[in-house]
Design an enzyme around this catalytic site. Structure first.
Site, PDB file in Angstrom:
ATOM      1  N   SER A 132       1.214   4.481  -2.864  1.00  0.00           N
ATOM      2  CA  SER A 132      -0.157   4.936  -3.129  1.00  0.00           C
ATOM      3  C   SER A 132      -0.358   5.252  -4.594  1.00  0.00           C
ATOM      4  O   SER A 132       0.550   5.708  -5.277  1.00  0.00           O
ATOM      5  CB  SER A 132      -0.473   6.184  -2.307  1.00  0.00           C
ATOM      6  N   LYS A 186       2.055   6.311   5.296  1.00  0.00           N
ATOM      7  CA  LYS A 186       1.045   5.790   4.354  1.00  0.00           C
ATOM      8  C   LYS A 186      -0.296   5.582   5.064  1.00  0.00           C
ATOM      9  O   LYS A 186      -1.364   5.843   4.501  1.00  0.00           O
ATOM     10  CB  LYS A 186       1.522   4.480   3.720  1.00  0.00           C
ATOM     11  N   HIS A 189      -1.855   8.889   5.373  1.00  0.00           N
ATOM     12  CA  HIS A 189      -2.328   9.237   4.023  1.00  0.00           C
ATOM     13  C   HIS A 189      -3.707   8.633   3.802  1.00  0.00           C
ATOM     14  O   HIS A 189      -4.632   9.297   3.330  1.00  0.00           O
ATOM     15  CB  HIS A 189      -1.330   8.711   2.977  1.00  0.00           C
ATOM     16  N   ASN A 190      -3.858   7.369   4.150  1.00  0.00           N
ATOM     17  CA  ASN A 190      -5.151   6.714   3.941  1.00  0.00           C
ATOM     18  C   ASN A 190      -6.229   7.308   4.850  1.00  0.00           C
ATOM     19  O   ASN A 190      -7.382   7.436   4.442  1.00  0.00           O
ATOM     20  CB  ASN A 190      -5.034   5.207   4.173  1.00  0.00           C
ATOM     21  N   GLU A 193      -7.305  10.263   3.216  1.00  0.00           N
ATOM     22  CA  GLU A 193      -8.113   9.815   2.064  1.00  0.00           C
ATOM     23  C   GLU A 193      -9.563   9.557   2.508  1.00  0.00           C
ATOM     24  O   GLU A 193     -10.513   9.943   1.813  1.00  0.00           O
ATOM     25  CB  GLU A 193      -7.447   8.554   1.503  1.00  0.00           C
TER      26      GLU A 193
HETATM   27  C1  6PG Z   1      -3.791   4.095  -2.129  1.00  0.00           C
HETATM   28  C2  6PG Z   1      -5.016   3.570  -1.415  1.00  0.00           C
HETATM   29  C3  6PG Z   1      -5.002   2.102  -1.217  1.00  0.00           C
HETATM   30  C4  6PG Z   1      -6.179   1.560  -0.413  1.00  0.00           C
HETATM   31  C5  6PG Z   1      -7.499   1.729  -1.041  1.00  0.00           C
HETATM   32  C6  6PG Z   1      -8.633   1.028  -0.309  1.00  0.00           C
HETATM   33  O1  6PG Z   1      -3.166   4.959  -1.527  1.00  0.00           O
HETATM   34  O2  6PG Z   1      -3.485   3.682  -3.237  1.00  0.00           O
HETATM   35  O3  6PG Z   1      -5.066   4.160  -0.141  1.00  0.00           O
HETATM   36  O4  6PG Z   1      -3.805   1.791  -0.557  1.00  0.00           O
HETATM   37  O5  6PG Z   1      -5.972   0.222  -0.237  1.00  0.00           O
HETATM   38  O6  6PG Z   1      -7.811   3.058  -1.187  1.00  0.00           O
HETATM   39  O7  6PG Z   1      -8.763   1.414   0.998  1.00  0.00           O
HETATM   40  P1  6PG Z   1     -10.069   1.055   1.833  1.00  0.00           P
HETATM   41  O8  6PG Z   1     -10.553  -0.285   1.393  1.00  0.00           O
HETATM   42  O9  6PG Z   1      -9.662   1.040   3.265  1.00  0.00           O
HETATM   43  O10 6PG Z   1     -11.058   2.123   1.499  1.00  0.00           O
END
Ligand code: 6PG
Length: 480
Positions: A132, A186, A189-190, A193
């Site tokens: 990430s 991960k 984590h997303n 996010e």
């Molecule tokens: C990271 C992000 C990355 C992710 C983008 C886009 O941890 O660096 O999570 O891996 O691909 O943030 O995610 P979305 O297109 O699903 O919003």
């Protein structure tokens, strides 16, 4: 002439993430084998950045493999899904027992489990690794979440820990657990996010509606918040984005962007997995659905026409109190999202026998990754002090913040509902909190209904056993 095996690690797939990871490795003193399906990318990497460290470029996969010291460690940095399988299929016949294939893409953990098992059958290690931090993170220090075998981590650990972000001298990388554990973490984590961004977006919307403030004024509020408990990468860049003016029109940038959020799918995977595991990650789910709702332009247009007045006119009297209410509501809702995310990781860890250290996971999210935030240190402390913590919400530091935030949180959600401002993540997080702390839930009625129409039975509060009431008969109770 046969390639000399000099490289300590290799990267195949040199689009921006792969290229930046390779550069990061080289800048940290590792000799890096590099390869890309179309050699032009390899050549341009060497032409533009060859002086940053020691690269060994190859134009064929066979030469690339031959340029690696044994056990070989190959990072695959291609699109998730079929392209990853295609590269693995090509690599396997070229590798030897004990070699390591690392997938640093955003793969689904179930794919990682399948690939790990398949490669184990060939005597190879397959290491699904969450990375990430976006492009900048890959180059300057990401957060790295490797799964796979302990043995593979012996080779990869020292390399990844060196190129990862460092916080207080601690690398943002640790072995998460076997097979798909790294990609699972991960994924969550997303999911967090998504929740974090949705909450920030709702806070912005509330401030804009309640204060009739401009994006630039709201940027200032976020900048101020970033100096306190909310300090995080996402709050910091929110101030940047809100403060930005569109050069073409002179209007606030946020007003010229189409209000339909997209996603590549990791948020959806998180929700799907939580449903399977029975973990209520309501904040992440609302955030994922909010993105999907925003994309239904036709339905939105129809509803706008049918219901032009969404709510009462909103007039905030006490600006200072309102801003503080929103800040506290944001912090409390964010705590809920993280609590749910960590519950999800714990459930996955139990289901798949991964033995994931929750405090350790919080440690490696303190830097490098998109959700890096000051309060991850507190999460680490909470799980280190009590690994079996029932929920993060009850850990003292978090319970204090939630308690202090509750009155404002309720005011904000109630005022938003009256004004017709949607706050799916704020309000569902509050509902989650209230449901968790309720003495009695109406789930009892649901059990009664299930027993009435389907004889599904229920448990009693005063006796052990399963019971059924003869609803269609004399309403006597029988032990089922
Ligand atoms: C990271 C992000 C990355 C992710 C983008 C886009 O941890 O660096 O999570 O891996 O691909 O943030 O995610 P979305 O297109 O699903 O919003």
């Amino acid at each position: 002439m046969a390639q000399q095996a000099t490289a300590q690690i290799g990267v195949t797939g040199l689009a921006v993430m792969g290229r930046n990871l390779a550069r990061n490795l080289a800048r940290n003193g590792f000799t890096v084998a590099v390869h890309n399906r179309s050699p032009q990318r390899t050549r341009s990497l060497i032409a533009e950045h060859g002086d940053e460290g020691s690269f060994v470029p190859s134009e064929s996969l066979a030469d690339f493999v031959a340029s690696l010291e044994r056990p070989r460690a190959v990072i695959v940095m291609v699109k998730a899904g079929a392209p990853t399988d295609a590269v693995i299929d090509e690599l396997v016949p070229l590798l030897e027992e004990g070699d390591i294939v690392v997938d640093c893409g955003n793969a689904h953990f179930a794919d990682t489990r399948r690939r790990e098992e398949a490669l184990r059958g060939h005597g190879l290690h397959f290491v699904g690794t969450g990375v990430s931090g976006g492009e900048e993170g890959a180059l300057r220090g990401p957060s790295i979440m490797p799964g796979g075998s302990v043995e593979s981590y012996r080779k990869l650990g020292p390399i990844f820990e060196k190129i990862a972000a460092q916080v207080d001298g601690v690398p943002c990388c640790r072995h998460i657990g076997p097979d798909g554990a790294g990609h699972f973490v991960k994924m969550v984590h997303n999911g967090i996010e998504y929740a974090d961004m949705q909450l920030i977006a709702e806070a912005y919307d509330l401030l804009r509606a309640g204060l009739s403030a401009s994006p630039a004024e709201i940027a200032e509020i976020f900048r101020e918040w970033n100096g306190g408990e909310l300090e995080s990468f996402l709050i910091e860049i929110t101030a940047d984005v809100l403060g930005h003016t569109d050069a073409a029109t002179g209007r606030p940038f946020v007003d010229i962007v189409l209000d339909q959020a997209e996603q590549k799918g990791t948020g959806r995977w998180t929700v799907q997995s939580a449903l399977d595991l029975g973990i209520p990650i309501t904040g992440i789910a609302e955030a994922t659905f909010a993105r999907s709702l925003s994309g239904h332009a036709d339905q939105r247009a129809a509803a706008r026409r049918a219901f032009p007045d969404a709510g009462e006119k909103w007039q905030v009297d006490d600006r200072e109190t309102f801003v503080e209410d929103v800040r506290r509501a944001l912090l409390a809702s964010k705590i809920v999202a993280y609590a749910q995310g960590f519950d999800h990781i714990r459930a996955g860890s139990r289901e798949y026998d991964w033995d994931i250290d929750l405090g350790g996971t919080a440690t490696i999210w303190r830097g490098g990754c998109i959700i890096r935030a000051r309060f991850l240190d507190r999460i680490r402390e909470a799980y280190d002090a009590e690994p079996e913590l029932a929920t993060l919400l009850v850990a003292p530091w978090f319970a204090d913040r939630v308690n202090a935030g509750v009155p404002g949180w309720r005011r904000v959600v109630a005022d938003a509902a009256r004004a017709g401002v949607p706050t799916p993540a704020f309000s569902s997080s509050l509902a989650y909190f209230d449901a968790l702390r309720a003495e009695r839930l109406p789930a009892a009625l649901i059990q009664g209904l299930r027993d009435d129409f389907g004889a599904h039975t229920y448990h009693r509060v005063d006796r052990d056993g399963s019971f059924h009431t003869r609803w269609a008969g004399d309403r006597s109770e029988v032990e089922a």
